[in-house]
Design a protein around this motif. Structure first.
Motif, PDB file in Angstrom:
ATOM      1  N   UNK A 299       3.683   0.247   9.437  1.00 38.28           N
ATOM      2  CA  UNK A 299       3.307   0.881  10.701  1.00 38.28           C
ATOM      3  C   UNK A 299       2.275   1.990  10.464  1.00 38.28           C
ATOM      4  N   UNK A 300       2.491   2.767   9.404  1.00 36.93           N
ATOM      5  CA  UNK A 300       1.531   3.830   9.073  1.00 36.93           C
ATOM      6  C   UNK A 300       0.157   3.251   8.750  1.00 36.93           C
ATOM      7  N   UNK A 301       0.125   2.164   7.992  1.00 39.33           N
ATOM      8  CA  UNK A 301      -1.136   1.513   7.661  1.00 39.33           C
ATOM      9  C   UNK A 301      -1.837   1.017   8.916  1.00 39.33           C
ATOM     10  N   UNK A 302      -1.068   0.430   9.832  1.00 42.77           N
ATOM     11  CA  UNK A 302      -1.658  -0.070  11.077  1.00 42.77           C
ATOM     12  C   UNK A 302      -2.264   1.059  11.900  1.00 42.77           C
ATOM     13  N   UNK A 303      -1.668   2.246  11.797  1.00 43.89           N
ATOM     14  CA  UNK A 303      -2.165   3.405  12.539  1.00 43.89           C
ATOM     15  C   UNK A 303      -3.257   4.151  11.774  1.00 43.89           C
ATOM     16  N   UNK A 304      -3.596   3.658  10.570  1.00 45.66           N
ATOM     17  CA  UNK A 304      -4.633   4.301   9.780  1.00 45.66           C
ATOM     18  C   UNK A 304      -4.238   5.642   9.215  1.00 45.66           C
ATOM     19  N   UNK A 305      -2.935   5.835   8.978  1.00 39.47           N
ATOM     20  CA  UNK A 305      -2.430   7.119   8.503  1.00 39.47           C
ATOM     21  C   UNK A 305      -2.144   7.082   6.997  1.00 39.47           C
ATOM     22  N   UNK A 306      -2.368   8.192   6.301  1.00 39.51           N
ATOM     23  CA  UNK A 306      -1.980   8.269   4.885  1.00 39.51           C
ATOM     24  C   UNK A 306      -0.471   8.115   4.748  1.00 39.51           C
ATOM     25  N   UNK A 307      -0.045   7.335   3.771  1.00 40.93           N
ATOM     26  CA  UNK A 307       1.377   7.078   3.579  1.00 40.93           C
ATOM     27  C   UNK A 307       1.768   7.414   2.143  1.00 40.93           C
ATOM     28  N   UNK A 308       2.886   8.129   2.004  1.00 42.40           N
ATOM     29  CA  UNK A 308       3.484   8.425   0.708  1.00 42.40           C
ATOM     30  C   UNK A 308       4.851   7.745   0.701  1.00 42.40           C
ATOM     31  N   UNK A 309       5.107   6.897  -0.292  1.00 44.42           N
ATOM     32  CA  UNK A 309       6.338   6.111  -0.282  1.00 44.42           C
ATOM     33  C   UNK A 309       6.947   6.020  -1.670  1.00 44.42           C
ATOM     34  N   UNK A 310       8.266   5.869  -1.685  1.00 46.57           N
ATOM     35  CA  UNK A 310       8.984   5.662  -2.940  1.00 46.57           C
ATOM     36  C   UNK A 310       8.577   4.322  -3.536  1.00 46.57           C
ATOM     37  N   UNK A 311       8.358   4.307  -4.838  1.00 48.29           N
ATOM     38  CA  UNK A 311       7.816   3.141  -5.521  1.00 48.29           C
ATOM     39  C   UNK A 311       8.916   2.148  -5.892  1.00 48.29           C
ATOM     40  N   UNK A 312       9.504   1.527  -4.884  1.00 51.33           N
ATOM     41  CA  UNK A 312      10.464   0.447  -5.125  1.00 51.33           C
ATOM     42  C   UNK A 312      10.610  -0.383  -3.852  1.00 51.33           C
ATOM     43  N   UNK A 313      11.196  -1.563  -4.003  1.00 55.41           N
ATOM     44  CA  UNK A 313      11.475  -2.413  -2.863  1.00 55.41           C
ATOM     45  C   UNK A 313      10.238  -2.913  -2.138  1.00 55.41           C
TER      46      UNK A 313
END
Length: 390
Positions: A299-313
């Motif tokens: 959803x963040x990518x679709x909105x063009x927003x920077x995303x920080x996420x845990x590196x798993x799953x």
């Protein structure tokens, strides 16, 4: 399971099983499929306790069959199995599709009683610490087809439950890219929402969307923000506690202890999530357990927003893109507050427009609701056309 002959050209009639319709990725997928079926003249009945999304289901053309679908009482699970079988017969159902374990046992009983094709979807990683738990979880691999929303989830299903590869259908979860479109968001609504949260125009808003439950990592984000000690940051947590008021109290205590009372807002459930994303500057997915798919990064990518996420799953998979690199966001070591703080510091004040454009294009190409629904309905039809389960 033996499956009788069906007319695969007629509109599909699907019975979906899900505990409730309050909020969440499984619930959204359930409604998306109901809408897709209705659009082509079919119908989805939904066996569920209902909830705040029940009215939307009706608007989309779905039919709620209200039952205590979340029950784990063995007698009621069996009784529900017979009730689902009767429902399937009376409405000439083509496929039974279970989206959670407790109703899945009822669905399995009904599928055996009726001979209907049976589909399950793994919407999460289920704890498998002991043999009893693995037995309970195993209902999710007893479908004629088992849907996995990510390659990571497909591998988990095969490796943990020894489900044959040819019974696992990889159908990535989808989001409504028309709804999650920054060009459609009202600027005044964004301004009003930021004011409601208490963020000043000069502050950078960090948004963590997700149910208020410990494994979603709200506490981890608070620790990371406290490490940064930056008055220019304002953190917002949106999501339904779903009765976890004790956890909400813990978060408030943590906020006070860390001296963040004026820098954090717990917003609770938000209906207009696209506007919430647009009102934020950085989106965080801090889940301490692996997500089966993880809608937030997409959803963040679709909105063009920077995303920080845990590196798993699933989140790790979607952010890495086709080349296997972290092309669309910043990944950090799961459960590590210091790593999360460092990742937040890497986000530039003004993200490159070309990155936002590329991220949105990638989501449209790979993770749209239309693609998910098209592939799911094709799976339904293939099972109906087979004449028997494989």
């Amino acid at each position: 399971m033996a499956i009788g002959t069906r007319d695969t050209e007629k509109p599909l009639r699907i019975l979906q099983l899900i505990p409730s319709l309050e909020a969440g990725g499984a619930e959204r997928a359930c409604l998306d499929i109901a809408a897709a079926l209705s659009a082509e003249g079919g119908t989805s009945w939904v066996f569920s306790e209902g909830g705040r999304m029940a009215d939307e289901l009706s608007t989309l053309g779905g039919v709620l069959v209200k039952r205590a679908a979340a029950t784990k009482n063995p007698a009621r699970i069996i009784a529900h199995g017979f009730a689902i079988a009767a429902l399937a017969r009376s409405h000439a159902i083509d496929i039974i599709h279970a989206r959670s374990r407790a109703p899945a046992w009822s669905g399995l009983i009904a599928a055996k009683l009726t001979g209907l094709p049976y589909v399950t979807t793994f919407h999460g990683f289920y704890g498998a610490q002991n043999s009893l738990k693995r037995l309970y979880n195993s209902v999710m691999i007893r479908g004629d087809r088992v849907i996995a929303g990510s390659q990571f989830m497909a591998s988990h299903i095969h490796d943990t439950y020894h489900c044959p590869h040819d019974r696992i259908a990889l159908i990535p979860r989808g989001i409504d890219t028309d709804r999650f479109d920054p060009a459609r968001i009202d600027a005044q609504a964004v301004h009003a929402l930021r004011q409601k949260w208490g963020a000043s125009p000069a502050q950078k808003v960090i948004l963590l969307p997700g149910r208020l439950t410990r494994w979603k990592g709200q506490g981890l984000l608070l620790d990371a923000v406290a490490r940064l000690n930056d008055p220019a940051l304002f953190t917002v947590m949106v999501g339904d506690p779903q009765g976890r008021e004790g956890y909400v109290s813990e978060l408030k205590t943590q906020i006070d202890r860390l001296g963040l009372a004026n820098a954090v807002h717990i917003a609770g459930h938000v209906d207009d999530m696209p506007t919430a994303y647009q009102a934020a500057d950085i989106i965080v997915s801090a889940s301490t357990d692996a997500e089966a798919f993880g809608r937030v990064p997409v959803e963040a990518m679709a909105m063009g927003k920077p995303i920080v996420a845990a590196d798993h799953g699933g989140a790790s998979e979607t952010l890495r893109g086709a080349e296997g690199q972290a092309a669309f966001g910043t990944l950090f070591t799961p459960g590590d507050a210091a790593a999360l703080a460092a990742a937040l510091q890497q986000i530039p004040a003004l993200p490159a427009p070309e990155m936002a454009t590329a991220a949105r294009a990638y989501v449209i190409a790979n993770y749209s609701t239309q693609s998910m629904c098209r592939r799911t309905l094709a799976l339904y039809r293939s099972l109906c056309a087979a004449g028997r389960a494989t």
